[in-house]
Structure formats: C-alpha cells, structure tokens
Design a protein around this motif. Structure first.
Motif, PDB file in Angstrom:
ATOM      1  N   PRO A 188      -4.902  -5.792  13.822  1.00  0.00           N
ATOM      2  CA  PRO A 188      -5.815  -5.604  12.878  1.00  0.00           C
ATOM      3  C   PRO A 188      -5.360  -4.956  11.520  1.00  0.00           C
ATOM      4  O   PRO A 188      -5.814  -5.387  10.649  1.00  0.00           O
ATOM      5  N   ASP A 189      -4.383  -4.183  11.927  1.00  0.00           N
ATOM      6  CA  ASP A 189      -3.987  -3.393  10.534  1.00  0.00           C
ATOM      7  C   ASP A 189      -2.226  -3.399  10.672  1.00  0.00           C
ATOM      8  O   ASP A 189      -1.827  -2.230  10.981  1.00  0.00           O
ATOM      9  N   PRO A 190      -1.475  -4.398  10.630  1.00  0.00           N
ATOM     10  CA  PRO A 190      -0.189  -4.340  10.647  1.00  0.00           C
ATOM     11  C   PRO A 190       0.347  -3.449   9.795  1.00  0.00           C
ATOM     12  O   PRO A 190      -0.213  -3.132   8.545  1.00  0.00           O
ATOM     13  N   SER A 191       1.662  -2.736  10.202  1.00  0.00           N
ATOM     14  CA  SER A 191       2.028  -1.549   9.181  1.00  0.00           C
ATOM     15  C   SER A 191       2.518  -2.220   8.240  1.00  0.00           C
ATOM     16  O   SER A 191       3.088  -3.517   8.217  1.00  0.00           O
ATOM     17  N   PRO A 192       2.737  -1.414   7.047  1.00  0.00           N
ATOM     18  CA  PRO A 192       3.436  -1.970   5.658  1.00  0.00           C
ATOM     19  C   PRO A 192       4.970  -2.608   5.987  1.00  0.00           C
ATOM     20  O   PRO A 192       5.364  -3.316   5.546  1.00  0.00           O
ATOM     21  N   ALA A 193       5.377  -1.946   6.978  1.00  0.00           N
ATOM     22  CA  ALA A 193       7.000  -2.288   7.508  1.00  0.00           C
ATOM     23  C   ALA A 193       6.861  -3.665   8.083  1.00  0.00           C
ATOM     24  O   ALA A 193       8.021  -4.209   7.799  1.00  0.00           O
ATOM     25  N   LEU A 194       5.909  -3.747   8.778  1.00  0.00           N
ATOM     26  CA  LEU A 194       5.943  -5.041   9.703  1.00  0.00           C
ATOM     27  C   LEU A 194       5.560  -6.132   8.643  1.00  0.00           C
ATOM     28  O   LEU A 194       6.133  -7.307   8.657  1.00  0.00           O
ATOM     29  N   LEU A 195       4.637  -5.843   7.781  1.00  0.00           N
ATOM     30  CA  LEU A 195       4.366  -6.928   6.729  1.00  0.00           C
ATOM     31  C   LEU A 195       5.538  -7.314   5.792  1.00  0.00           C
ATOM     32  O   LEU A 195       6.079  -8.284   5.326  1.00  0.00           O
ATOM     33  N   ASP A 196       6.404  -6.130   5.634  1.00  0.00           N
ATOM     34  CA  ASP A 196       7.528  -6.469   4.807  1.00  0.00           C
ATOM     35  C   ASP A 196       8.484  -7.271   5.703  1.00  0.00           C
ATOM     36  O   ASP A 196       9.398  -8.111   4.857  1.00  0.00           O
ATOM     37  N   TYR A 197       8.900  -6.823   6.900  1.00  0.00           N
ATOM     38  CA  TYR A 197       9.819  -7.422   7.646  1.00  0.00           C
ATOM     39  C   TYR A 197       9.397  -9.025   7.541  1.00  0.00           C
ATOM     40  O   TYR A 197      10.221  -9.710   7.475  1.00  0.00           O
ATOM     41  N   ALA A 198       8.138  -9.371   8.016  1.00  0.00           N
ATOM     42  CA  ALA A 198       7.788 -10.669   7.991  1.00  0.00           C
ATOM     43  C   ALA A 198       7.858 -11.394   6.811  1.00  0.00           C
ATOM     44  O   ALA A 198       8.233 -12.541   6.858  1.00  0.00           O
ATOM     45  N   GLU A 199       7.842 -10.874   5.876  1.00  0.00           N
ATOM     46  CA  GLU A 199       7.816 -11.322   4.304  1.00  0.00           C
ATOM     47  C   GLU A 199       9.415 -11.794   4.077  1.00  0.00           C
ATOM     48  O   GLU A 199       9.756 -13.038   3.716  1.00  0.00           O
ATOM     49  N   ARG A 200      10.328 -10.693   4.487  1.00  0.00           N
ATOM     50  CA  ARG A 200      11.565 -11.045   4.275  1.00  0.00           C
ATOM     51  C   ARG A 200      12.155 -12.340   5.087  1.00  0.00           C
ATOM     52  O   ARG A 200      13.050 -12.870   4.683  1.00  0.00           O
ATOM     53  N   VAL A 201      11.699 -12.168   6.564  1.00  0.00           N
ATOM     54  CA  VAL A 201      12.144 -13.389   7.349  1.00  0.00           C
ATOM     55  C   VAL A 201      11.680 -14.615   6.789  1.00  0.00           C
ATOM     56  O   VAL A 201      12.312 -15.817   6.691  1.00  0.00           O
ATOM     57  N   LYS A 202      10.207 -14.779   6.362  1.00  0.00           N
ATOM     58  CA  LYS A 202       9.787 -15.907   5.847  1.00  0.00           C
ATOM     59  C   LYS A 202      10.468 -16.528   4.555  1.00  0.00           C
ATOM     60  O   LYS A 202      10.732 -17.769   4.486  1.00  0.00           O
ATOM     61  N   LYS A 203      10.701 -15.642   3.397  1.00  0.00           N
ATOM     62  CA  LYS A 203      11.286 -16.060   2.351  1.00  0.00           C
ATOM     63  C   LYS A 203      12.598 -16.397   2.608  1.00  0.00           C
ATOM     64  O   LYS A 203      13.470 -17.264   1.630  1.00  0.00           O
ATOM     65  N   ALA A 204      13.554 -16.128   3.528  1.00  0.00           N
ATOM     66  CA  ALA A 204      14.901 -16.380   3.708  1.00  0.00           C
ATOM     67  C   ALA A 204      15.032 -17.854   4.006  1.00  0.00           C
ATOM     68  O   ALA A 204      14.309 -18.293   4.821  1.00  0.00           O
ATOM     69  N   ASP A 205      15.994 -18.600   3.471  1.00  0.00           N
ATOM     70  CA  ASP A 205      16.468 -19.869   3.419  1.00  0.00           C
ATOM     71  C   ASP A 205      17.052 -19.735   4.864  1.00  0.00           C
ATOM     72  O   ASP A 205      17.164 -21.063   5.524  1.00  0.00           O
ATOM     73  N   GLY A 206      17.873 -19.076   5.158  1.00  0.00           N
ATOM     74  CA  GLY A 206      18.702 -18.906   6.242  1.00  0.00           C
ATOM     75  C   GLY A 206      18.796 -17.621   6.781  1.00  0.00           C
ATOM     76  O   GLY A 206      18.840 -16.526   6.011  1.00  0.00           O
ATOM     77  N   ILE A 207      19.285 -17.344   8.058  1.00  0.00           N
ATOM     78  CA  ILE A 207      19.343 -16.100   8.700  1.00  0.00           C
ATOM     79  C   ILE A 207      20.807 -15.935   9.324  1.00  0.00           C
ATOM     80  O   ILE A 207      21.193 -16.941  10.225  1.00  0.00           O
TER      81      ILE A 207
END
Ligand SMILES: Cc1cc2nc3c(=O)[nH]c(=O)nc-3n(C[C@H](O)[C@H](O)[C@H](O)COP(=O)(O)O)c2cc1C
Length: 185
Positions: free
Chosen positions: A57-76
């Motif tokens: 219901p209320d993901p932490s800012p850290a988790l949202l930040d992590y998700a965004e970083r993974v999403k925007k990466a072209d590769g890992i």
C-alpha cells in the motif's frame, strides 16, 4: 550510449565483491561504453521480503527508487558473492520484490568468491530465478576467484591487463544483448 546499472549484491560487513562492481564501473567509463550507476544493496538495507512492490500500500521511497533504477537501465551487471553454494538472500529479496521491471532485461552475471572457484556454483540457481522472472540472462560468465586479491578496495585490478582481457568479451556480450533488445522494442 546505453545505460548500465551494476547491482552490488553483498551486504556483508567487510565485503569484497563490491570491488568487482567498482571495477566494472571504472571499465565502462574508461572505455566510453555506457553511462553507469551502481545499485548498492548494502546502501538500501531492504527488509526481508514482505510483498511485491505493486501490492504494497505504501512502498518506501528506497524501494521506489530501486524499482525506477532497475526499470530505466538498458542492461544490468549483477555482481554476487557465493554463500554456501548459492546466492545471498539479499539478491533473492531484490529480485522477488519487483516483477515487470525485470522483463526482457539483459543481465550479465559476475560471481565472486575468496577461494579458487570464483563463486561459479551460484550461476545456475541465479540464472534459473532470473529466467523465471522473465529477465534475459546474458550467456557469458565473469567468475572472480580470490576477489580480495584481484582488486583493491577501489576496484583497481592488481593485474589490469589480464582482467581487462577477460572483461572485454563479457561486456561485449551484454552490449550485444542490449542492442538486440533495443532493436526489438
Ligand atoms: C555466509 C558465507 C558463506 C560463504 N560460502 C562460500 C562458498 O560456498 N563458497 C565460496 O567459495 N566462498 C564462500 N564464502 C566466501 C565468500 O566467497 C567471500 O566472502 C567473498 O569475499 C565474496 O563475498 P563478499 O562480497 O561478501 O565478501 C562465504 C562467505 C560467507 C560470509
């Protein structure tokens, strides 16, 4: 230029595999191959998995930040230690909490150990979990035996020529997969 995120999976006090993450960051910048960021799981200090991000219901800012970083990466590049023949809980935690963010994401795996086998026992179980979550694991390996003797704390290799020679085909394979996935987008 592609954007590559390097996930550093060890959260252990005194960890050594983070040196490999720093090495890849330096390598990619030095060869002008990609823009780079390190996703450091130790810095995030995520709690043990409770629920996938979209169900929280209320993901932490850290988790949202992590998700965004993974999403925007072209590769890992995923840098993981081997613990008792497997990957550490920190990385399973970080895989399970996301879902769509992994879809068709090219991921190159570097396994690490302080012994002579370079953490290679991790590879099949980690590939399997990433395959299950629909990521695209790159068919190249970068095992690092005796990681503590291979790089200094800043990720500078003791034998730069030898390590760069091994890194080159590993990174090329990742870049090929990134290019291929972009063409199909
Ligand atoms: C809980 C634990 C289990 C480990 N199990 C293994 C193992 O099965 N095989 C191995 O080669 N090294 C093993 N190691 C040693 C790691 O390879 C070593 O700590 C190395 O530096 C990579 O992990 P790090 O990034 O946390 O330092 C283990 C270390 C820990 C802390």
């Amino acid at each position: 230029m592609p954007h590559i995120a390097i996930i550093s999976a060890s959260v252990r006090t005194g960890r050594a595999s983070h040196r490999t993450a720093l090495y890849f960051q330096n390598y990619l910048v030095e060869h002008n191959l990609a823009t780079v960021e390190i996703i450091d799981l130790k810095a995030y200090q995520f709690p043990v998995f409770e629920e996938r991000i979209w169900n929280l219901p209320d993901p932490s800012p850290a988790l949202l930040d992590y998700a965004e970083r993974v999403k925007k990466a072209d590769g890992i590049i995923l840098v993981t230690p081997e613990y008792n023949g497997g990957y550490p809980a920190s990385i399973k935690n970080a895989i399970d909490v996301l879902y769509d963010e992994w879809h068709r994401k090219p991921i190159a795996i570097s396994t690490n150990s302080d012994g002579i086998f370079g953490g290679t026992q991790v590879i099949t179980s980690l590939q399997w979990s990433l395959w299950k979550i629909r990521a695209w694991t790159v068919p190249a390996m970068f095992p690092v035996p005796k990681v503590q003797d291979t790089f200094d704390e800043q990720g500078v290799p003791v034998d730069k020529k030898a390590i760069d020679k091994r890194a080159s085909p590993f990174i090329k394979e990742l870049l090929w997969c990134i290019e291929a996935s972009k063409r199909m987008a």
